[in-house]
Each structure stands twice: as C-alpha cells, then as structure tokens.
Design a protein around this motif. Sequence first.
Motif, PDB file in Angstrom:
ATOM      1  N   HIS A 251     -13.806   1.573  -2.258  1.00 40.52           N
ATOM      2  CA  HIS A 251     -13.294   0.210  -2.396  1.00 40.52           C
ATOM      3  C   HIS A 251     -13.770  -0.732  -1.291  1.00 40.52           C
ATOM      4  CE1 HIS A 251     -10.483   1.140  -5.703  1.00 40.52           C
ATOM      5  NE2 HIS A 251     -10.330   2.305  -5.099  1.00 40.52           N
ATOM      6  N   ASN A 252     -14.555  -0.209  -0.349  1.00 38.94           N
ATOM      7  CA  ASN A 252     -15.022  -1.015   0.776  1.00 38.94           C
ATOM      8  C   ASN A 252     -13.848  -1.681   1.494  1.00 38.94           C
ATOM      9  OD1 ASN A 252     -17.090  -1.983   2.453  1.00 38.94           O
ATOM     10  ND2 ASN A 252     -17.195  -3.918   1.340  1.00 38.94           N
ATOM     11  N   VAL A 253     -12.809  -0.900   1.769  1.00 41.46           N
ATOM     12  CA  VAL A 253     -11.598  -1.405   2.408  1.00 41.46           C
ATOM     13  C   VAL A 253     -11.883  -1.660   3.886  1.00 41.46           C
ATOM     14  CG1 VAL A 253      -9.193  -0.906   2.958  1.00 41.46           C
ATOM     15  CG2 VAL A 253     -10.159  -0.144   0.783  1.00 41.46           C
ATOM     16  N   PRO A 254     -11.576  -2.854   4.388  1.00 37.10           N
ATOM     17  CA  PRO A 254     -11.981  -3.201   5.758  1.00 37.10           C
ATOM     18  C   PRO A 254     -11.065  -2.705   6.865  1.00 37.10           C
ATOM     19  CG  PRO A 254     -10.943  -5.091   4.710  1.00 37.10           C
ATOM     20  CD  PRO A 254     -11.020  -4.018   3.665  1.00 37.10           C
ATOM     21  N   ALA A 255      -9.833  -2.262   6.548  1.00 37.28           N
ATOM     22  CA  ALA A 255      -8.883  -1.943   7.620  1.00 37.28           C
ATOM     23  C   ALA A 255      -7.870  -0.907   7.175  1.00 37.28           C
ATOM     24  CB  ALA A 255      -8.147  -3.207   8.074  1.00 37.28           C
ATOM     25  N   VAL A 256      -7.385  -0.146   8.157  1.00 35.57           N
ATOM     26  CA  VAL A 256      -6.274   0.788   7.960  1.00 35.57           C
ATOM     27  C   VAL A 256      -5.216   0.459   9.007  1.00 35.57           C
ATOM     28  CG1 VAL A 256      -7.710   2.603   6.965  1.00 35.57           C
ATOM     29  CG2 VAL A 256      -7.386   2.503   9.444  1.00 35.57           C
ATOM     30  N   PHE A 257      -4.035   1.064   8.883  1.00 37.04           N
ATOM     31  CA  PHE A 257      -2.903   0.630   9.696  1.00 37.04           C
ATOM     32  C   PHE A 257      -2.178   1.816  10.323  1.00 37.04           C
ATOM     33  CE2 PHE A 257      -3.788  -2.337   6.355  1.00 37.04           C
ATOM     34  CZ  PHE A 257      -3.736  -3.579   6.983  1.00 37.04           C
ATOM     35  N   ILE A 258      -1.663   1.596  11.535  1.00 35.43           N
ATOM     36  CA  ILE A 258      -0.783   2.570  12.170  1.00 35.43           C
ATOM     37  C   ILE A 258       0.656   2.097  12.007  1.00 35.43           C
ATOM     38  CG2 ILE A 258      -2.510   3.370  13.814  1.00 35.43           C
ATOM     39  CD1 ILE A 258      -1.194   1.588  15.919  1.00 35.43           C
ATOM     40  N   GLU A 259       1.595   2.979  12.331  1.00 37.13           N
ATOM     41  CA  GLU A 259       3.021   2.662  12.214  1.00 37.13           C
ATOM     42  C   GLU A 259       3.696   2.837  13.574  1.00 37.13           C
ATOM     43  OE1 GLU A 259       4.753   4.824   8.797  1.00 37.13           O
ATOM     44  OE2 GLU A 259       2.668   5.196   8.225  1.00 37.13           O
ATOM     45  N   THR A 260       4.711   2.042  13.813  1.00 34.01           N
ATOM     46  CA  THR A 260       5.350   2.027  15.135  1.00 34.01           C
ATOM     47  C   THR A 260       6.043   3.332  15.479  1.00 34.01           C
ATOM     48  OG1 THR A 260       7.422   1.108  14.242  1.00 34.01           O
ATOM     49  CG2 THR A 260       5.735  -0.460  15.007  1.00 34.01           C
ATOM     50  N   SER A 261       6.459   4.098  14.475  1.00 35.47           N
ATOM     51  CA  SER A 261       7.225   5.320  14.732  1.00 35.47           C
ATOM     52  C   SER A 261       6.424   6.585  14.467  1.00 35.47           C
ATOM     53  CB  SER A 261       8.503   5.326  13.875  1.00 35.47           C
ATOM     54  OG  SER A 261       8.184   5.185  12.504  1.00 35.47           O
ATOM     55  N   ILE A 262       5.097   6.460  14.242  1.00 32.60           N
ATOM     56  CA  ILE A 262       4.267   7.604  13.858  1.00 32.60           C
ATOM     57  C   ILE A 262       3.077   7.719  14.804  1.00 32.60           C
ATOM     58  CG2 ILE A 262       2.948   8.675  11.983  1.00 32.60           C
ATOM     59  CD1 ILE A 262       5.852   8.281  11.280  1.00 32.60           C
ATOM     60  N   ASN A 263       2.720   8.959  15.154  1.00 36.31           N
ATOM     61  CA  ASN A 263       1.531   9.205  15.969  1.00 36.31           C
ATOM     62  C   ASN A 263       0.290   8.665  15.248  1.00 36.31           C
ATOM     63  OD1 ASN A 263      -0.792  10.533  17.156  1.00 36.31           O
ATOM     64  ND2 ASN A 263       0.650  11.927  18.146  1.00 36.31           N
TER      65      ASN A 263
END
Length: 322
Positions: A251-263
Amino acid sequence: MNSYRFEMARRGWIGLMLAALLVLTACSASQGGAEAEPGDTGSTLKVVTTIAQIAEPMSVIGGDRVNVESLMGPGVDPHLHQPTPGDIQKLDGADIILYSGLHLEANMLKAFEQLGKNKPVIAIGETIPEDQLLKDEDGAIDPHVWFDIDLWKQALDAATEELKKASAEDADYFETNKQAYFAELDQLKREAEEKIADIPKEQRVLITAHDAFGYFGRMLDIEVVGLQGLSTESEVGLSDIERTVGLLLEHNVPAVFIETSINPASVNAVIEGAKQKGLEVSLGGELFSDAMGAAGTEEGTYIGMYRHNVDTIHTALTGKED
C-alpha cells in the motif's frame, strides 16, 4: 525454578496477599463507626475506576456531586496491571467501582469478585450487546471499546445509571451533564470521520504495536494492523513483522505508530524491515491506546486523547499539518 513456575508462584502469592487484605479491610469497615450511605443528602459519591477513559468522562458527568479516581495513570498497561495493596484500599473505600471489563483488567477480577459482595462493581464494557463487539480469530472479544464513540456512549450511559441509583436526588443533574457531554462526543465523531476520510484510501492503513484500534478502524473505515494481539501479553514473531512489512510495501504506507503504554521495539523492527526492502517508513508519532495522557493536559481527557490520535494519524498519513 523455571520462569513459568516462578510466574505461577508469584501470581499465587499476589492472590493470597490480596485476599488477606480484602478480609482485613472488610473487618476494619465492620468495626468502624457509621458512615454516610451513598446518596445521603449532602454526601459526595466516591467512584473509583480502573482506567482514565472511564474516570475522566465520569468526572464530567458527575460534576461536583462525585469524586472520581482512576487507579491506572499514563503509561500503565491494564492488560498487565497487578492490583497493589494501595489499589485495594482505594477500591474498598469507594461507593461505586467502575471497570471496563471484557477481560481488559484480567489480573483484577478476583478482587472485583470479592468487593462486589458489598458494593456496586460494574464492568461497563460488558453492558454493550455482544453482537456489537469485535472478536479475534480465536473468538476472544476485543475490550478496547472506547475507540468506538457510539459504543463508549452506551458504556458511559450504564455508568451514569449507577450514579443515579446511588444518589437519586442528583439524577436530573447527572442526566443533564451526560446529555451535554454526549453532544460533545457526537461532534468529536464528526470531526474524526472528516479527518480520516481525507487520507487517500490506498494509504488508509493504521499500523501499531498491538491490536487496540479495531473499533477505531471499523467506525472510521481505516484498515488496522496490530503486531501483537488484543492483549499485550501475546508475543510478536518474525512472521508478524514480515507480514506487516509486506502490507506497507503493498500500500506504500508512509508511517507507522507507537503507543504510549507499549514497548516500541516491534514497531521499530517493522521500520527497519521496510527499509531493507527499499521503502522508507517514518515513525508517525505516538498514539494513546490503553492509557490516556497526564491529568491536567488536553490528552488527559477522553476527547483530547481521541482528537490527538486522529490528528496524529491524519498528519502522518497525508503529510498535512493539522
């Protein structure tokens, strides 16, 4: 002793400690003086919740007639949280206990069962009809219902009814506050729908550390991929990372995300894996999933937390600043 046996023994000792503490607090309450019953004229209801996604909205709805306290603050993972003696003391002193349920606070269920013999202990997520809830491939119910605003309104409505039962003279006050707050939630939903719809359809893919955003994805028509399962106790394998990298490339996705409560380690591994395949993927930002922001900040409110997530996702996947 191997790690599994050690963990089982540790949990057993924690269970015994909590059981003993519950007995002690019950005895203390029975030997103490007479206390005002919830709902007595002039009294303030004391409500204790597990997560802030319940506490902050209920403090708005309850207003000055209710004192609301959350056990789990910023960065705390409710899937893994073990109740402390301090938690039990706070719960024992509450008039009403509200928790999300649906196995989110799995390590606290024994304490809730004991406390529920003497006071209202309500799993507000479990008041939602099961046919409206999401399940994984193994049939486990997704507990992260606060990401569907309409479903969370149902849960908060059930919590409000508990306030009315406990303080009948304040019922109209609670209802008026609830209706005003729900109008704000309806506006939030409209804003979120507009923002997510602005992301190009082929890039409307949300990749995070664990599978907390299923309701968010269903409500806002965005594909969601969590490296871990519904609970953060699950493991992330090499196949999970490779599958996610393949989705990014497709999908040529430009970004992924982290979470405040997860490593963030698993998300960083995905970024590195995509780079090795020739795709530069950025870290789109930090999302609030199982925990909200600090009290006193915008992200420490349910509406502010939700808006932060929507804006962060929109900016990262469109390149437009909000």
